[in-house]
Write an enzyme that holds these catalytic residues in place. Structure first.
Site, PDB file in Angstrom:
ATOM      1  N   ASP A 154       5.330   2.223   8.402  1.00 31.12           N
ATOM      2  CA  ASP A 154       6.681   1.928   8.895  1.00 31.12           C
ATOM      3  C   ASP A 154       7.194   3.149   9.647  1.00 31.12           C
ATOM      4  OD1 ASP A 154       9.284   1.092   9.284  1.00 31.12           O
ATOM      5  OD2 ASP A 154       9.913   1.562   7.232  1.00 31.12           O
ATOM      6  N   ASP A 186      12.759   0.601   7.894  1.00 32.92           N
ATOM      7  CA  ASP A 186      13.262  -0.693   7.434  1.00 32.92           C
ATOM      8  C   ASP A 186      12.381  -1.314   6.348  1.00 32.92           C
ATOM      9  OD1 ASP A 186      11.035  -1.508   8.867  1.00 32.92           O
ATOM     10  OD2 ASP A 186      12.100  -2.929  10.155  1.00 32.92           O
ATOM     11  N   ASP A 242      -5.358 -11.658  16.034  1.00 36.58           N
ATOM     12  CA  ASP A 242      -5.512 -12.832  15.174  1.00 36.58           C
ATOM     13  C   ASP A 242      -5.022 -14.059  15.924  1.00 36.58           C
ATOM     14  OD1 ASP A 242      -5.874 -14.352  12.780  1.00 36.58           O
ATOM     15  OD2 ASP A 242      -5.363 -12.567  11.617  1.00 36.58           O
ATOM     16  N   ASP A 253      -8.368 -17.928  12.958  1.00 34.26           N
ATOM     17  CA  ASP A 253      -7.938 -18.319  11.623  1.00 34.26           C
ATOM     18  C   ASP A 253      -8.213 -19.794  11.345  1.00 34.26           C
ATOM     19  OD1 ASP A 253      -6.105 -17.765   9.171  1.00 34.26           O
ATOM     20  OD2 ASP A 253      -5.141 -19.479  10.138  1.00 34.26           O
ATOM     21  N   GLU A 289     -13.012 -17.445  11.024  1.00 36.83           N
ATOM     22  CA  GLU A 289     -12.816 -17.674   9.599  1.00 36.83           C
ATOM     23  C   GLU A 289     -13.260 -19.110   9.346  1.00 36.83           C
ATOM     24  OE1 GLU A 289      -9.337 -17.351   6.202  1.00 36.83           O
ATOM     25  OE2 GLU A 289      -8.903 -18.412   8.068  1.00 36.83           O
ATOM     26  N   HIS A 316      -7.060  -9.441   3.816  1.00 45.23           N
ATOM     27  CA  HIS A 316      -5.659  -9.746   3.467  1.00 45.23           C
ATOM     28  C   HIS A 316      -5.524 -10.977   2.576  1.00 45.23           C
ATOM     29  CE1 HIS A 316      -6.530 -12.521   6.686  1.00 45.23           C
ATOM     30  NE2 HIS A 316      -5.427 -13.191   6.408  1.00 45.23           N
ATOM     31  N   ASP A 317      -6.579 -11.783   2.476  1.00 44.39           N
ATOM     32  CA  ASP A 317      -6.543 -12.999   1.662  1.00 44.39           C
ATOM     33  C   ASP A 317      -7.305 -12.854   0.353  1.00 44.39           C
ATOM     34  OD1 ASP A 317      -4.957 -14.653   3.207  1.00 44.39           O
ATOM     35  OD2 ASP A 317      -6.629 -15.444   4.379  1.00 44.39           O
TER      36      ASP A 317
END
Length: 557
Positions: free
Chosen positions: A21, A25, A98, A200, A257, A329-330
């Site tokens: 970041d 935020d 992606d 994806d 994927e 990430h999954d």
């Protein structure tokens, strides 16, 4: 096999929301990524894959896109994106974006127009169908639980189709107007300097448009999305059309994927003229799942895991290459899933990385993997953000588990395990943000962070740099990139080992998953020790003593 520009590359996946970041935020952003490009270059990364950065309501963390042409303001501006592209190119690195093509957000203007007139032109951008006998058109269960059919507000007995969350309506790939829109968008990004794409959930674009019912496989009377997809056909023609009108025009690297693929179609997917450059090998991750949900998942058995990886390597060796992952990430963190309890230490993490990065195929490192980030233990379901985790928690309770048992399953397998902020330092919030992070930082950041590992020459981070440097070393690169892979010591209870061989070079890669040392007779004479994760390599002629959690890479005569 014709050599391609991407064959020898090492990729890293970044989850932008959790990487760095820059403005306080609590949400990672493009400027934060730009500030870490030198770090990625030093890690040996050639291709950077960003999870979605498009405009989105973030119901499914950006995989619900409301505008394919805009950068989500949480991540920055198009000027920031262009600066990122320029920064990567200046370092001879490539950007992988992606692509979410099966569905969009229900906030996308296409769907908003469709809701106003489901029988108009935009209605045909999606799948609107009448109900059947007072129920949904068919008995399909979405990936996130519940029916794939959602009633359309204000339209009696009319439903729309969504493979994932109800806020993610599936796009109608059988409508040429839809594919034209999507192809135009892909080419637009390629022309802005994107070198490749991760695609994806692409297998879901195929449908049996009669939407027949199938045998229920759960107490809800519904049938799983996996079964639904397996009954559809025609994906090859659709993917070839996609490739012809987009990727082939730009020599783009593409990685799909692909779940529920058919073994006999593998060559069509990643052969010399395949639909994609590569697809991810998810075979080891499928070992982590239970039949009906996470609550039924068993610990991963080492011998099954080892044989699964070797089987995957063998099935594509003659015609293509997988993209190899430990985590993404999954998935939960690989160090927490594929190492025994006694091996979840620095040596074990280095060992797991060694046998993964040196496989045949394209190594994908996920942010934080290179410092050994692990799963997080949450104390309440309220602490999770992930939509899939909340569904799995409800599934576990419905199956009769108590709250603590359901929570334990989520702690082990939640996608949030990999989405916690990157751990840069021991400073407040792990140096990720000066504000409050969108998802709580793993409490172990005080000891597991980049800053501490930079100072320690024996750290996991320094080891990963040695590992990527070895794979890129001109003396061995052709063997690691183009050499065959031959499993060895498969009869042992605890050793994962294989030989990479190319022309006259043979390199033995091995790791000891056992709690005790393994005494092994080597298949030849050692010419050179190329890498070890522990200080000593105990050799006596052709005898090797491999300590617990020790990994070695040996060049053989």
């Amino acid at each position: 096999m014709e050599r391609k520009w991407w064959h020898d590359k090492i990729a890293c996946q970044l989850y932008p929301k959790s990487y760095q970041d820059s403005d306080g935020d609590g949400i990672g952003d493009l400027k934060g990524i730009i500030s870490r490009l030198d770090y990625l270059k030093e890690l040996g990364i050639d291709m950077v894959w960003l999870s979605p950065i498009y405009a989105s309501p973030f119901v499914d963390q950006g995989y619900d896109i409301s505008d394919y042409y805009k950068i989500a303001p949480e991540f920055g501006t198009m000027e920031d994106f262009e600066e990122l592209v320029a920064g990567l190119k200046a370092r001879d690195m490539h950007l992988i974006m992606d692509l979410v093509l099966n569905h969009c957000s229900d906030q996308h203007e296409w769907f908003q127009k469709a809701l106003k007139d489901p029988y108009g032109p935009y209605g045909d951008y999606f799948y609107f169908r009448k109900g059947k006998n007072g129920k949904a058109p068919s008995n399909y269960r979405s990936y996130f639980g519940g029916s794939m059919w959602e009633p359309v507000p204000g339209w009696e007995d009319l439903y729309y189709y969504h493979s994932f969350a109800r806020e993610q309506p599936d796009l109608n790939w059988y409508n040429p107007a839809v594919t034209r829109e999507l192809y135009q968008m892909i080419n637009w990004w390629a022309e802005k300097g994107v070198d490749g794409f991760r695609i994806d959930a692409i297998i879901n674009i195929q449908k049996d448009l009669s939407f027949p019912d199938y045998e229920p496989d759960g107490p809800d009377g519904l049938c799983s999305a996996d079964v639904v997809v397996s009954h559809a056909s025609g994906i090859g023609e659709m993917l070839e059309d996609l490739k012809k009108h987009t990727f082939a025009l730009h020599d783009s690297f593409t990685v799909g994927e692909v779940f529920n693929g058919k073994e006999e179609e593998l060559r069509e997917f990643i052969g010399p003229d395949g639909h994609f450059s590569s697809i991810f090998d998810f075979s080891q991750h499928l070992l982590c799942l239970g039949k009906h949900g996470w609550y039924e998942a068993k610990p991963v058995d080492f011998k099954t895991w080892r044989s699964t990886i070797f089987a995957s390597q063998a099935e594509v060796e003659s015609f293509g290459r997988y993209s190899n992952i430990i985590e993404n990430h999954d998935e939960p963190r690989g160090a927490s899933m594929f190492l025994p309890d006694y091996g979840q230490n620095d040596a074990g993490v280095k060992m797991l990385g060694t046998v993964s990065v040196l496989l045949r195929g394209i190594p994908f490192i996920y942010q934080g993997q290179e410092i050994g980030m692990k799963n997080v233990r949450r104390t309440s379901i309220e602490e999770f953000d992930d939509i899939s985790t909340k569904d799995q928690y409800a599934e576990a309770l419905a199956a009769g588990l108590d709250e603590q048992e359901a929570l334990a399953a989520c702690n082990r397998l939640s996608r949030d395990n990999a989405r916690t902020p990157m751990q840069w330092s021991s400073d407040k919030e792990a140096g990720f943000t000066e504000g409050t992070p969108w998802l709580a930082v793993n409490p172990d950041y005080q000891k597991t962070n980049v800053e501490a590992q930079e100072r320690d020459p024996d750290s996991i981070l320094h080891y990963y740099r040695k590992l990527t440097a070895l794979r890129k070393n001109p003396a061995y690169k052709d063997t690691f990139v183009y050499g065959c892979l031959k499993p060895v010591y498969e009869e042992t209870e605890q050793v994962m080992a294989y030989i990479r061989e190319y022309e006259h070079q043979r390199i033995l890669v091995m790791g000891n998953w056992g709690q005790e040392a393994a005494e092994l007779e080597l298949p030849g004479t050692v010419k050179e020790v190329l890498l070890s994760n522990l200080p000593d390599v105990v050799l006596d002629g052709r005898q090797l003593w491999l300590k617990s959690c020790q990994a070695v890479v040996l060049q053989m005569e």
